[in-house]
Design an enzyme around this catalytic site. Structure first.
Site, PDB file in Angstrom:
ATOM      1  CB  CYS A  86      -0.987  -0.046   1.171  1.00 39.19           C
ATOM      2  SG  CYS A  86      -2.317   1.161   1.018  1.00 39.19           S
ATOM      3  CG  HIS A 194      -3.420  -3.382   3.504  1.00 39.69           C
ATOM      4  ND1 HIS A 194      -2.421  -2.778   4.255  1.00 39.69           N
ATOM      5  CD2 HIS A 194      -4.015  -2.382   2.822  1.00 39.69           C
ATOM      6  CE1 HIS A 194      -2.423  -1.466   4.034  1.00 39.69           C
ATOM      7  NE2 HIS A 194      -3.386  -1.195   3.170  1.00 39.69           N
ATOM      8  CD  GLU A 196      -0.929  -5.444   6.185  1.00 47.54           C
ATOM      9  OE1 GLU A 196      -0.617  -6.003   5.108  1.00 47.54           O
ATOM     10  OE2 GLU A 196      -1.245  -4.242   6.263  1.00 47.54           O
TER      11      GLU A 196
END
Lengths: 219, 84
Positions: A86, A194, A196
């Site tokens: 990002c 993302h 994560e």
């Protein structure tokens, strides 16, 4: 054990999620402050998401001059895996470590939602554990994730198989539906989704783990 | 000498401008017809000390190339006036 360094600029906000997700896979990760210049303790670098230096001027424009970025550029040249997620992707394009740029989304909306992400190439420091054509459910969370480049760059990205991830249903206007690209040497990867945030069933998806595992295996 | 610089930053022609297109779509809904080709950029104003205008311009071009613009998608035009 090898260690992933996760870069924290003033304004970064995904660094601890990233450390947690890597630890959840049995990996080791530590935070690197943006004024650090010593990468000798880490075997890979993740530039995490957020709003480095407030995203003033352009996202990543000021972050690329942080002291750590010289070391990151050197490490990238020597082949160390470097991943920008990002805002980290924006930093890597501003730093010239990845081609293209990230523009304001088509429609000028901040988009925060899960997207179907297709793995286009498994030949990169992030996608090695996935399978080609695999679709991953991973959220995006950005205002400036509209990947753009000139036609010649797009053609060369295609010819060299550097488009590693695409959106199944393009949410932001990115050229070629691009969600992630890698450099020529395939060790530097940037992506807007993302992983994560898709690292545990409690988060609604575990599909990001195959990417983070790919990074750990690339070390 | 001290100069006042106005740096106009615009996306390269051909690079999609989501901001410009959104403005363009909104204008007719407010009754502003016959406006087209809207491009939205940014403007940076600053003062610069230099021996002469050419030197000032050269330094600003370097600043634009390395920092004030992203040359991949943007270009700058610089207007200089002598500051009082």
């Amino acid at each position: 054990m090898s260690t992933v360094g996760v870069v924290r600029f003033p304004g970064t906000n995904c660094e601890f999620d990233t450390v947690e997700a890597i630890a959840g896979l049995g990996g080791s990760a530590e935070i690197l402050w943006h004024e650090d210049t010593d990468l000798s303790g880490v075997d890979a670098v993740v530039i995490a998401g957020g709003f480095a230096h407030g995203d003033y001027l352009r996202p990543g424009a000021i972050a690329r001059f942080s002291p750590i970025m010289t070391s990151v550029a050197d490490a990238a040249k020597s082949g160390m895996p470097v991943v920008g997620i990002c805002n980290g992707f924006q930093v890597l394009t501003e730093a010239g470590l990845l081609p293209g740029a990230l523009q304001k989304n088509r429609g000028l909306t901040f988009i925060n939602e899960f997207q179907a992400i297709r793995v286009e190439s498994t030949n990169s420091a992030l996608t090695g554990a996935a399978t080609e054509g695999q679709e991953l459910d991973i959220p995006i969370n950005h205002f400036e994730g509209n990947y753009t480049c000139d036609d010649a760059t797009l053609a060369s990205l295609r010819d060299n198989d550097q488009i590693v991830l695409t959106y199944v249903d393009n949410p932001n206007g990115s050229v070629g539906d691009i969600a992630g690209v890698c450099n020529d040497a395939r060790n530097v990867v940037g992506l807007m989704p993302h992983p994560e945030r898709a690292s545990h069933a409690l988060l609604g998806s575990e599909d990001g783990n195959v990417l983070l595992r790919g990074l750990l295996e690339a070390i | 000498m001290k100069y006042r610089a106005v740096i106009d930053v615009q996306l390269h022609p051909g690079i999609a401008d989501p901001q410009g297109s959104t403005i363009e779509r909104a204008l007719p809904t407010l009754g502003f017809d016959s406006l087209s080709n809207v491009r939205a950029g940014k403007s940076i104003h600053l003062d610069i000390e230099a021996d002469d205008e050419a030197t000032a311009r050269e330094r600003l071009e370097q600043a634009c190339e390395t920092f004030l613009t992203n040359p991949v998608i943007e270009a700058a035009s610089i207007t200089l006036t002598e500051a009082s």
